[in-house]
Write an enzyme that holds these catalytic residues in place. Sequence first.
Site, PDB file in Angstrom:
ATOM      1  N   GLY A 207       0.880  -1.045   0.175  1.00  0.00           N
ATOM      2  CA  GLY A 207       0.150  -0.008   0.014  1.00  0.00           C
ATOM      3  C   GLY A 207       0.539   1.393  -0.161  1.00  0.00           C
ATOM      4  O   GLY A 207       1.855   1.259  -0.555  1.00  0.00           O
ATOM      5  N   ASN A 208       0.214   2.407   0.183  1.00  0.00           N
ATOM      6  CA  ASN A 208       1.153   3.543   0.444  1.00  0.00           C
ATOM      7  C   ASN A 208       0.311   4.507   1.397  1.00  0.00           C
ATOM      8  O   ASN A 208      -0.323   4.183   2.031  1.00  0.00           O
ATOM      9  CB  ASN A 208       1.135   4.174  -1.079  1.00  0.00           C
ATOM     10  CG  ASN A 208      -0.301   4.536  -1.640  1.00  0.00           C
ATOM     11  OD1 ASN A 208      -1.055   5.372  -0.912  1.00  0.00           O
ATOM     12  ND2 ASN A 208      -0.842   3.844  -2.536  1.00  0.00           N
TER      13      ASN A 208
END
Length: 394
Positions: A207-208
């Site tokens: 993810g980020n």
Amino acid sequence: MSVTNREVILGIGGGIAAYKSADVLRRLQDHGYSVTVVPTPSSLNFVGAATWEALSHRAVTTQVWEKVEDVRHISLAKLANFFLIAPATADLIARLAAGRADDLLTNLVLASDAPKMIVPAMHPSMWLDAATVANVATLRSRGFHVMEPEVGRLTGTDVGQGRFPDTAAILSEFIDFTGARLDLAGKRIIVTAGGTREAIDPVRFIGNKSSGKQGVALAKAAASRGAKVELIAANIETDGLEGIEITHVVTADEMLEALKLSFGTCDILVMSAAVADAKPITSAQEKIKKAALTSIDLELNPDLLAVLLPLKSRQVVVGFAAETNDLIASATSKLEKKGLDLIYVNDVSGGAIFGSEETEGTILFRDGKQVGISRQTKDTLANLLLDYALKQLG
Ligand code: CTP
């Protein structure tokens, strides 16, 4: 408060001009306002609740003793963005000035901080009476916007100041008062927000750090300016966004599917989501033991903007770039490669911007123009980007 900024309480006082407010209600709706009518009990002698319910398509009550389970003097106060009290009689103005709370409308006025405009209508002698003059001055000193009644013939044969103004004059003053910028009315806008997640196994993902705040600010700003908004939300909270269509997605592939469904009919696409660049080639069905987690085989995700590019016709497409170095050069190449009309680039070196309420960066255009954005709230940037996108749409 409603996110669309167009929830109006239309208060009706007990004067003969009440019948003219049926037209005010219709014109408010034409201008994109959502209206709840709250008549005073005495006004029902002139226009009944059934008329207001039929025209507003909403429940109409006059006392706090009705629909008690809804606690309407609080729930409506929270919903309202603006009040328009038209007509306001001498008695209603006196009750408001005294801070009385003896019917639903006066309770609401006390319970809500929303800006309030009042349109008085009464016999000239009552309008000029010292008590009314003092009450109007009190209301103005508290921030109420009191429209001047017109000079002309009253219900009887008397002439003077006290006439209820024309609907058009009331609407025009109300629109100025609300500052309502409904310049995106009739436009369809897609905003992507958040960060996609690509499953490694049932508990882990790539993810980020995107918080989705900028995308949510864009969706709210567009809705408040009258647009029909779809927010394609990747892994973010979307509570309190009534009036905005929400499509939840998790992965880049899901976001692409959602975009393909809506892109053709939109006017503006704002890609503020952070799309994971790569995903595991296979996502394990069962949790991977740590000993086996020394490497993960990845493949690139599709570039969503590049996939949409051949489908682009009149749409204006706005991209985002979060960079740590060579900001302008990287963003310019993305602008060209992805067929964007404009791109907002911000410097995220040192973890700045993510999760923050503020932003700082540069807007780049296809013709090479650059607009520097000094530290601003994400709401301000949202409106600015929408201004530019609308200008490009022509
Ligand atoms: N974007 C996209 N599809 C992707 C990745 C990004 O449509 N697979 C969009 C983003 O939503 C954003 C713009 O492209 O509006 C730029 O995103 P960014 O991550 O900076 O671009 P990348 O092409 O992934 O470039 P980089 O190599 O710098 O990661």
